[in-house]
Motif scaffolding. Structure first.
Motif, PDB file in Angstrom:
ATOM      1  N   PHE A   1      10.447  -7.258  12.769  1.00 31.48           N
ATOM      2  CA  PHE A   1       9.625  -7.370  13.975  1.00 31.48           C
ATOM      3  C   PHE A   1       8.154  -7.550  13.617  1.00 31.48           C
ATOM      4  N   ASP A   2       7.688  -6.776  12.643  1.00 28.68           N
ATOM      5  CA  ASP A   2       6.295  -6.936  12.219  1.00 28.68           C
ATOM      6  C   ASP A   2       6.044  -8.346  11.697  1.00 28.68           C
ATOM      7  N   MET A   3       7.010  -8.879  10.961  1.00 24.40           N
ATOM      8  CA  MET A   3       6.799 -10.200  10.373  1.00 24.40           C
ATOM      9  C   MET A   3       6.806 -11.285  11.451  1.00 24.40           C
ATOM     10  N   VAL A   4       7.733 -11.195  12.353  1.00 26.00           N
ATOM     11  CA  VAL A   4       7.815 -12.235  13.387  1.00 26.00           C
ATOM     12  C   VAL A   4       6.628 -12.141  14.344  1.00 26.00           C
TER      13      VAL A   4
ATOM     14  N   HIS B   1      -0.055  -6.531  12.258  1.00 27.99           N
ATOM     15  CA  HIS B   1       0.890  -6.020  13.236  1.00 27.99           C
ATOM     16  C   HIS B   1       1.391  -4.634  12.854  1.00 27.99           C
ATOM     17  N   ARG B   2       1.741  -4.478  11.587  1.00 33.60           N
ATOM     18  CA  ARG B   2       2.236  -3.173  11.132  1.00 33.60           C
ATOM     19  C   ARG B   2       1.211  -2.068  11.366  1.00 33.60           C
TER      20      ARG B   2
ATOM     21  N   ALA C   1       1.234   0.898   6.450  1.00 39.24           N
ATOM     22  CA  ALA C   1       1.758  -0.128   5.537  1.00 39.24           C
ATOM     23  C   ALA C   1       1.832   0.483   4.141  1.00 39.24           C
ATOM     24  N   ASP C   2       2.834   1.351   3.971  1.00 42.92           N
ATOM     25  CA  ASP C   2       2.925   2.062   2.687  1.00 42.92           C
ATOM     26  C   ASP C   2       3.656   1.229   1.638  1.00 42.92           C
ATOM     27  N   GLU C   3       3.825   1.795   0.456  1.00 42.33           N
ATOM     28  CA  GLU C   3       4.372   1.017  -0.651  1.00 42.33           C
ATOM     29  C   GLU C   3       5.770   0.498  -0.354  1.00 42.33           C
ATOM     30  N   GLN C   4       6.574   1.329   0.278  1.00 38.09           N
ATOM     31  CA  GLN C   4       7.931   0.902   0.595  1.00 38.09           C
ATOM     32  C   GLN C   4       7.937  -0.317   1.516  1.00 38.09           C
ATOM     33  N   TRP C   5       7.118  -0.243   2.542  1.00 37.38           N
ATOM     34  CA  TRP C   5       7.040  -1.365   3.486  1.00 37.38           C
ATOM     35  C   TRP C   5       6.532  -2.605   2.771  1.00 37.38           C
ATOM     36  N   VAL C   6       5.502  -2.446   1.947  1.00 39.35           N
ATOM     37  CA  VAL C   6       4.907  -3.586   1.261  1.00 39.35           C
ATOM     38  C   VAL C   6       5.920  -4.222   0.318  1.00 39.35           C
ATOM     39  N   ARG C   7       6.722  -3.383  -0.353  1.00 39.01           N
ATOM     40  CA  ARG C   7       7.698  -3.936  -1.281  1.00 39.01           C
ATOM     41  C   ARG C   7       8.745  -4.745  -0.529  1.00 39.01           C
ATOM     42  N   GLY C   8       9.229  -4.187   0.573  1.00 37.60           N
ATOM     43  CA  GLY C   8      10.198  -4.910   1.388  1.00 37.60           C
ATOM     44  C   GLY C   8       9.638  -6.226   1.898  1.00 37.60           C
ATOM     45  N   PHE C   9       8.424  -6.186   2.404  1.00 43.87           N
ATOM     46  CA  PHE C   9       7.788  -7.388   2.922  1.00 43.87           C
ATOM     47  C   PHE C   9       7.625  -8.445   1.826  1.00 43.87           C
ATOM     48  N   THR C  10       7.138  -8.020   0.675  1.00 40.77           N
ATOM     49  CA  THR C  10       6.886  -8.969  -0.406  1.00 40.77           C
ATOM     50  C   THR C  10       8.186  -9.618  -0.884  1.00 40.77           C
ATOM     51  N   ARG C  11       9.247  -8.825  -0.962  1.00 36.61           N
ATOM     52  CA  ARG C  11      10.524  -9.390  -1.409  1.00 36.61           C
ATOM     53  C   ARG C  11      10.983 -10.506  -0.461  1.00 36.61           C
ATOM     54  N   ILE C  12      10.951 -10.235   0.844  1.00 37.86           N
ATOM     55  CA  ILE C  12      11.399 -11.254   1.794  1.00 37.86           C
ATOM     56  C   ILE C  12      10.521 -12.504   1.708  1.00 37.86           C
ATOM     57  N   LEU C  13       9.235 -12.287   1.671  1.00 34.72           N
ATOM     58  CA  LEU C  13       8.323 -13.424   1.640  1.00 34.72           C
ATOM     59  C   LEU C  13       8.530 -14.274   0.387  1.00 34.72           C
TER      60      LEU C  13
ATOM     61  N   ILE D   1      -0.680  -2.818  15.625  1.00 38.33           N
ATOM     62  CA  ILE D   1       0.127  -2.908  16.836  1.00 38.33           C
ATOM     63  C   ILE D   1       1.296  -1.935  16.766  1.00 38.33           C
ATOM     64  N   SER D   2       2.104  -2.042  15.705  1.00 40.51           N
ATOM     65  CA  SER D   2       3.147  -1.025  15.540  1.00 40.51           C
ATOM     66  C   SER D   2       2.516   0.328  15.249  1.00 40.51           C
ATOM     67  N   ALA D   3       1.335   0.268  14.655  1.00 42.47           N
ATOM     68  CA  ALA D   3       0.598   1.499  14.360  1.00 42.47           C
ATOM     69  C   ALA D   3       1.387   2.409  13.424  1.00 42.47           C
ATOM     70  N   GLU D   4       1.977   1.787  12.436  1.00 42.56           N
ATOM     71  CA  GLU D   4       2.661   2.547  11.394  1.00 42.56           C
ATOM     72  C   GLU D   4       1.974   2.245  10.064  1.00 42.56           C
TER      73      GLU D   4
END
Lengths: 219, 219, 219, 219
Positions: free
Chosen positions: C167-170, D176-177, D185-197, D180-183
């Motif tokens: 959701f964050d990405m989209v 957005h993270r 952007a910790d290491e876990q989130w960043v790792r997940g995001f980077t992998r997908i990208l 807007i989501s107001a969560e």
DNA sequence: TCATAAGCGAGACGGTACGTCAGGTCTTCCA
DNA sequence: TGGAAGACCTGACGTACCGTCTCGCTTATGA
């Protein structure tokens, strides 16, 4: 009723006490600061009122000060000292005393200065101050006639013109003496002024002159 | 020499024309804008001068306007119409004409208003305007005496006091009529005013009265 | 009963139509004026409602606009175009279309800005907008699984984390493209975005990748 | 010379230190007050500068805050951690850290919100912030190519489009993270995001995919 | 049926900030 | 060293909204 609908309109009514507080605050500020350093923000603060409330009721500094100063002149009373000369001297001294108060001094001349470029303000001054105090001339003249110090009423038009002229001469002389010449309108000055004025007035009428002149001669 | 060192100091001398340009610009601005909207920045621009130059020569708006207005009253001349009454009427009409000009109207009253809280300004007005125009009273009185219209010179102190009083009455009446009552000082008004004043003056003196009264009675 | 006493209290009940009118007026004002020039007084006038009525229901501009904007995003629907890629492209284009409407553009970013200093507002945004629209991700993922385009559901915790990330990405990409980069999210951009996202997602899962990659390779 | 005449104009030059002081004061005020309660009068006071000085240099709050915030993002540096994945993670974490600072949080979103109704402001944001930070994408991509992690440069037009897309995806997801989501952007989130990208990017190119996928599979 | 109670419109209220303007000072370069 | 140019600080201006309040009126329920 329509009149009820009009007078009791919807919404919160205007605070009744605010007007008096604002005018008093305006005079206090005039005393402390004079016209040019008086600010509407300061007046509002002194009156414990918001600036918007002040602007809702007066268009600006000029209008506000006219109203604040006009109230001062309502204190004038025509004393009854037994003769026209003494009555005039009395009211002239009162007028001079008011013009000696700082709230009147700087306020009055300033609004007159502004009124030279503002027809509405000119009208407001005429209504609130000038015409309002002409009552003193009319009252004094009537009383003098009842005492036989002045000839009977001339034609209405002539009477109005003379009343205006007398008012210009009295008020003008006092204003000029105290504010422009900046000298005190003390008893000596007032006596000299009144003698010249009254002599002129008495002689001006075809009949009533001589006796008055004789009376004055003894002063 | 010291005097040369003083007058011809080192550095660039002050522009001689600047003063006149500034005063003229001030009057022009008074005509267009009136006192309250007149700004020194605008005056400087009109005069083709920097604001600093202006402040180097005048302390502020008040002082500048006093000087600009004072020049206007120097135009007053005592006419010789053959009688004191006619002479007074002439000078009063001149005075009224000046007070009808916008640069005088708003400027004069405004500086008077400011002067109520500024002793130095009060003194400046007295020196530059009031005392300067009293010459008209003195000159007129002397001429009237030489014509036999007024009794001979009283004691000096009394003479000075009366001159002041007459000046307050004349100038005050005209100012009040034109600026406060805001009515025109037309010929009818001037004639009525002059009659009252002169009658009062003539009777005021022990001797000179009767003949003058007779003369006025015919008007 | 207490609940009845609470819900059906004495006194006039709140107007049911007012809420809808106010929210519609808010969106209309956003269109015409944008966030910063929108005033609650104006909204009240547009809605034909008194300012007090408005303040009785919303704490302020922020809360009101969140509610007004949130309704816009409820229009989003997940289309069924037969493949995950096409479905994503469809919903992204819808999202971009909403962000192209002026009432959403300025309103959304403004309340997000305000929410950075207001925890309650942040929570309101999350509840009314963010969490509410995550349904699209969940729905889309479920449908893709039923088509075999995505591997079976992982552990619930992992599933939730991934849904948030998607959701964050989209939403983030579309918001950034349209509002920050201020470029149109047109079909070309959406196709490029969707390809990268989907490839990443497919490879991310241990099993389901290859077939999807092959499919995408043909685009 | 003309250029000298232009640059060395008459009059007092603008204070060089004032700009920096104002921008610093703006950031300090953003930290303490946030966007909506920040006033230009307060900023001027903090900077030890008059309000007029501030208005002489910036058209309003929006423009001022854009400049104040833009400086923050100039701190971003592309680290060299040996692999593209690690480099991206590093810069994303830096970006998230900046967006965690209150002066960036409320300022950035607010000017974006305002820019939706102000083309000039939109352009200013693009110039001062967006285009300025795209350098990170270009630099990172070049470095990755030199390491062989990405295929060689495609056609220039395609390269520019992809760079924009990547920037929208990276910056958008982080914004957005965090906002807007107001969560966090910790290491876990960043790792997940980077992998997908990265997976998406690698597969997107015809040649470079497989090896990278294998590498990522091991994470 | 009618008192009680809340909602409602209108609009005045005390505030705060706005963006502008004028006052008077200062700093620069030029003559 | 005087002067033109113009940036500077200060402080007031009059306006616009804020969110609250006080009115008189309306619309429900419940005793």
């Amino acid at each position: 009723m329509q009149s009820r609908t009009r007078s009791t309109r919807a919404g919160r009514p205007r605070s009744a006490t605010a007007d008096a507080a604002i005018l008093a605050a305006t005079r206090a500020a005039l005393v402390e600061l004079g016209w040019s350093r008086l600010t509407l923000g300061d007046v509002a603060t002194r009156a414990g009122v918001a600036k918007t409330t002040l602007y809702r009721r007066w268009a600006g500094k000029n209008e506000l000060v006219v109203d604040a100063v006009a109230e001062l002149f309502d204190e004038l009373r025509l004393p009854d000292h037994g003769s026209l000369a003494a009555d005039i001297e009395g009211v002239v001294l009162q007028f001079a005393a008011i013009l000696d108060r700082p709230e009147a001094r700087s306020g009055l001349m300033a609004v007159v200065a502004e009124s030279t470029r503002d027809e509405a303000l000119r009208e407001r001054i005429r209504t609130s101050i000038v015409d309002r105090q002409k009552r003193l001339v009319l009252e004094g003249r009537a009383r003098a006639r009842s005492r036989g110090e002045l000839p009977p009423e001339p034609a209405p038009e002539e009477a109005a013109r003379t009343a205006d002229l007398i008012f210009d001469m009295v008020a003008g002389a006092v204003v000029h003496r105290t504010l422009i010449s900046a000298e005190p309108a003390d008893e000596q000055w007032v006596r000299g002024f009144t003698r010249i004025l009254l002599t002129g007035l008495a002689a001006h009428s075809p009949s009533g002159g001589p006796s008055l002149l004789e009376e004055l001669g003894g002063i």
